[in-house]
Motif scaffolding. Structure first.
Motif: not given
Length: 687
Positions: A556-564, A595-602, A627-638
Motif C-alpha cells: 500500500y503506497n509503498w516507497q511513496q510519501n506518507g505511510v506505506g 514505512a513513513q516519511q514526514v518532511n525530513q524524517w523517515k 524465530y521472530n525477527l523485528l528490525n526498525a530504523g529512523v533517519s533525519y536529513t537536513e
C-alpha cells in the motif's frame, strides 16, 4: 553502412568481450549519462527485484546474504558475520551466480558457504536479482537466479562539479566501526572515481547459548564434532574486518564511453564452527568497459568488457596455524550488440569467454588440499529478445555454452585414506543448452497474468568432480565424482500482478524439476586422519529432484510519501523424486513492513516470522527452530548549504531471538546463532 567502432576495439570484439545489457537516461543537469551496468527494466527482461537508494541503505548489511535475506524468495546462509550468500528459491552455491557490474565476481564463495563473496558493499549503488531470459545473458546453470551488484567505479556521466558521500557508523552488538567514502569528479571529457571503506567488528553478542538448545541439548552430536562450550555472551570466531580501495577513470564521448577500474580488497573474518577458525581473504580486480552507441545501421549499441581477477584466501585453525591456501585466477570477456526494433522485437546478441585456474594447496605439505589445480574454460553464445504485441509482453532467450574442466593430472592430494580412492583426474567437456520463454498478458490496464518456462543446464564444478580431503569448516571429508553428468533444470512459473493504484501486489507459484541434481550425500561412514577425527564422508552424487514454491506480496503506497505498508510471504519445498527431502532448504516465512516519511524524517519497521523447518534431509539434525525477527530504523536529513546530512539509527533483532538458518550446514547452525539485539548509529553526508 556506417560504423563507429574504433579499429582498436575490433580485435577485442573478436576475442569476445562485452558489457551488460544497458539502459540510457538523460542527466537533468544536461550531462551525458549512460547507465551501462544496469539491466533493462522493461517487461520480463527487468530484474525481479532492484535494491537502490534509501531502500538499499536501510537494508545494507555486513555481507551480500544479509542484505538480500528479506527479499521475496531470498534467504541466506549464515557462517557468522563474514560469510553469507543469498539462497534463491531453495537454491544456492553454483546455482546462484554472483556478478559485479555484469561480470563474475570471480571468488570461490560458490564452492563452500564458509567462503565470503568478494563484493565490497559500501560503494554499491544498486543490487539486482535476475531470472529467466535476462539471466541467460550472463551464465548457464543459474537455476536459482543471478545477483548483479552494481557500483559506479567506471563512471558513465560527467559531473559538473565534484560529488561524493561519506558514511560513518557504530554498531553495538559487535563494536563494529565502519567508515566509507566515495568521490566523483571530472576534467574535460575524463571522469574520475575513488571509493574506499574500512570496517572492524569484534566477536558478536548472542542472545543465549551458542549451542542450539543449550548445554543439555538432546540432539545427537555429529561424529567427530566436539560439543561446544556453552558461550552465552559473545560467539568465538565471529569477528569481521574488511578494507577496500577502488579507483576508476572514464572517457565520456558523444557516442559512448571507455573506462578502466581497479579494486583492492582485504577481508579477515572468523568461521564460528564447533572447532573455530578464521580466513584471510584478498582480491585484486581490474576492469575495462566500453560502449559505442549507434555503431552501425540497425543496431543501437555495441558493448564490451573485460575483467581480470586474482583472488586468494588462507584458512587458519583455531590456534592460528595456516592450513589451506586457495587461489583463483580468472579472466572474463564479453561482447554484445543491441539491435533496434525489428518486427516488434528488440534485443541483444553476444558472446562470452572466461577462464579460471583454481588452486587449493595444503600449506604444510605443498600438495593439493581438497581440490587439485583445475583450469575451467567456458565459451558461450547468447541471444535475448523482448517484444510487445497488443496485450502481450513477451521475452525469449537462448544460450549455448561449451565448458571444459582440466585438472592437473600430476596433482598429489595432501590427504589420503585407505577406505576411499580419490576421483580420477580426467578432463571433462560439457555442451550446455539453455533457453527461456515468457509472457505477460495485460488483462486490463495495470493487471497482468504472467507465465515463464526456463530450461537451464549446469556443468559440474571442479570440487564436485575432483574433491578429495577433509574440510575443517564443515567438519566433513569431501569425495568428488569425476563421472558426474550435466545437471538440467526445467522451471515453470505462473504469476499474477497489479501494478497501478495505491494497492499493488504480485503472487507467483513455481516448480523446478531437476534431472541429475548434484548434491553431497552423507554416506554414513566416518574417517580419521592427521588433525581430524571421525569426519563424516560426503560424496558427490546425482538424483532427480523437484523444488516447488509459492511467494507473494501486497503493498500500500509503498516507497511513496506518507505511510506505506507491505505484506509478504514465501515457502518452498525441495524433495528427491525417489523420496526424502533436499538438504539446506529455507523455512517458510511471513512478514510485514511499514514505512513513513514526514518532511525530513523517515521511519521503518520490519517483522518476519520464520516457521520451524521440519522437512530436513535424512542426514540433517533438527528441526530448525522458528524465530521472530523485528528490525526498525529512523533517519533525519537536513541540507546545510550544498551538503546533505543524514543521521540514522538502525535497530536489529529487537526481540533478541535465537536465529539459526535452515540453509546453513549443521556444523555451524548447531553451534553459531545469528547476532542478538543490536543498535547501529551513523551519519551520512552527500555533496
Amino acid at each position: 553502412m556506417k560504423f563507429r567502432i574504433p579499429y582498436q576495439l575490433a580485435l577485442l570484439s573478436a576475442l569476445g568481450v562485452s558489457l551488460p545489457y544497458s539502459a540510457r537516461a538523460e542527466d537533468p543537469n544536461g550531462g551525458l549519462v549512460i547507465e551501462s551496468n544496469a539491466i533493462s527494466e522493461n517487461n520480463l527482461m527487468s530484474p525481479s527485484k532492484v535494491l537502490s537508494g534509501d531502500e538499499l541503505q536501510n537494508k545494507l548489511g555486513n555481507n551480500l546474504g544479509a542484505t538480500l535475506s528479506d527479499e521475496l524468495g531470498v534467504s541466506a546462509t549464515g557462517f557468522g558475520a563474514g560469510a553469507s550468500r543469498p539462497v534463491i528459491r531453495g537454491l544456492e552455491g553454483a546455482r546462484v551466480q554472483i556478478l559485479e557490474n555484469g561480470l563474475s565476481v570471480s571468488d570461490v564463495s560458490s564452492i563452500s558457504a564458509d567462503h565470503a563473496t568478494a563484493n565490497p558493499l559500501q560503494s554499491t549503488r544498486q543490487i539486482e536479482i535476475l531470472r529467466g531470459a535476462s539471466a541467460l545473458m550472463y551464465g548457464s546453470g543459474s537455476s536459482g537466479g543471478l545477483v548483479n551488484v552494481i557500483n559506479d567505479r567506471i563512471a558513465t556521466s560527467l559531473p559538473g562539479e565534484p560529488t561524493g558521500s561519506v558514511n560513518t557508523s557504530y554498531e553495538t552488538v559487535n563494536q563494529d566501526k565502519t567508515a566509507s567514502a566515495v568521490v566523483d569528479t571530472s576534467t574535460g571529457p575524463i571522469a574520475f572515481h575513488i571509493d574506499t571503506a574500512i570496517s572492524n567488528a569484534n566477536n558478536y553478542q548472542i542472545p543465549g547459548y551458542a549451542e542450539q538448545g543449550g548445554p543439555n541439548a538432546n540432539w545427537a552430536i555429529s561424529p567427530g564434532v566436539p560439543q561446544n562450550v556453552p558461550y552465552s555472551s559473545k560467539l568465538p570466531f565471529s569477528f569481521n574486518n574488511e578494507n577496500n580501495l577502488g579507483l576508476g577513470a572514464s572517457y565520456i564521448g558523444d557516442h559512448g564511453y571507455t573506462g578502466v577500474s581497479l579494486l583492492r580488497l582485504n577481508h579477515d573474518y572468523g568461521v564460528p564452527t564447533a572447532d573455530g577458525g578464521f580466513i584471510n581473504q584478498s582480491q585484486n580486480r581490474y576492469d575495462l568497459q566500453h560502449e559505442t552507441r549507434d555503431p552501425m545501421d540497425g543496431f543501437s549499441a555495441f558493448k564490451f568488457s573485460i575483467s581480470n581477477s586474482h583472488y586468494m584466501h588462507n584458512e587458519f585453525d583455531n590456534n592460528g596455524v595456516p592450513q589451506t591456501n586457495w587461489v583463483n585466477d580468472a579472466t572474463e570477456l564479453r561482447a554484445v550488440l543491441d539491435h533496434q526494433s525489428w518486427m516488434g522485437w528488440k534485443g541483444s546478441v553476444g558472446l562470452q569467454s572466461s577462464t579460471a585456474k583454481l588452486t587449493a594447496t595444503d600449506i604444510a605439505s605443498g600438495n593439493a588440499d581438497i581440490v587439485p589445480q583445475t583450469v575451467t574454460n567456458s565459451n558461450a553464445l547468447f541471444w535475448v529478445e523482448q517484444g510487445n504485441f497488443g496485450d502481450f509482453k513477451n521475452s525469449l532467450g537462448l544460450r549455448y555454452n561449451y565448458v571444459t574442466q582440466n585438472p592437473n593430472q600430476a596433482s598429489v592430494y595432501a590427504d589420503s585414506i585407505s577406505t576411499y580412492s580419490p576421483p580420477s583426474l580426467i578432463n571433462r567437456q560439457f555442451n550446455l543448452g539453455s533457453y527461456s520463454l515468457g509472457t505477460i498478458y495485460e488483462v486490463t490496464k495495470g493487471y497482468g497474468l504472467a507465465a515463464a518456462y526456463t530450461v537451464s543446464q549446469r556443468a559440474p564444478s571442479a570440487p564436485e568432480l575432483y574433491a578429495f580431503g577433509p574440510h575443517d569448516a564443515t567438519a566433513t571429508y569431501i569425495v568428488g565424482n569425476s563421472n558426474l553428468q550435466i545437471e538440467t533444470s526445467h522451471n515453470i512459473e505462473l504469476g499474477i500482478q497489479k501494478t497501478i493504484g495505491l494497492i499493488q501486489g504480485k503472487a507467483n507459484i513455481y516448480q523446478n524439476q531437476f534431472s541429475n541434481y548434484i548434491y553431497g550425500f552423507y554416506t554414513g561412514n566416518t574417517v580419521s586422519g592427521d588433525g581430524y577425527t571421525n569426519y563424516p564422508v560426503v560424496a558427490s552424487q546425482q538424483a532427480n529432484a523437484t523444488i516447488k514454491g509459492v511467494e507473494g506480496e501486497l503493498t500500500y503506497n509503498w516507497q511513496q510519501n506518507g505511510v506505506g505498508t507491505r505484506l509478504f510471504g514465501d515457502a518452498s519445498q525441495g524433495t528427491f523424486n525417489s523420496g526424502g527431502n533436499l538438504p539446506l532448504q529455507p523455512a517458510p516465512r511471513l512478514g510485514a513492513e511499514i514505512a513513513q516519511q514526514v518532511n525530513q524524517w523517515k521511519m521503518n519497521a520490519t517483522y518476519i516470522h520464520a516457521f520451524e523447518q521440519t522437512r530436513l534431509a535424512s542426514f540433517e539434525i533438527g528441526p530448525t527452530p522458528s524465530y521472530n525477527l523485528l528490525n526498525a530504523g529512523v533517519s533525519y536529513t537536513e541540507r546545510i548549504n550544498s551538503i546533505s546530512w543524514t543521521g540514522y539509527l538502525r535497530l536489529t533483532n529487537l526481540l533478541n531471538q535465537d536465529i539459526r538458518y535452515a540453509t546453513t550446514p549443521e556444523t555451524v547452525r548447531l553451534y553459531a546463532p545469528q547476532p542478538g539485539r543490536s543498535a547501529m548509529i551513523g551519519v551520512r553526508t552527500a555533496f
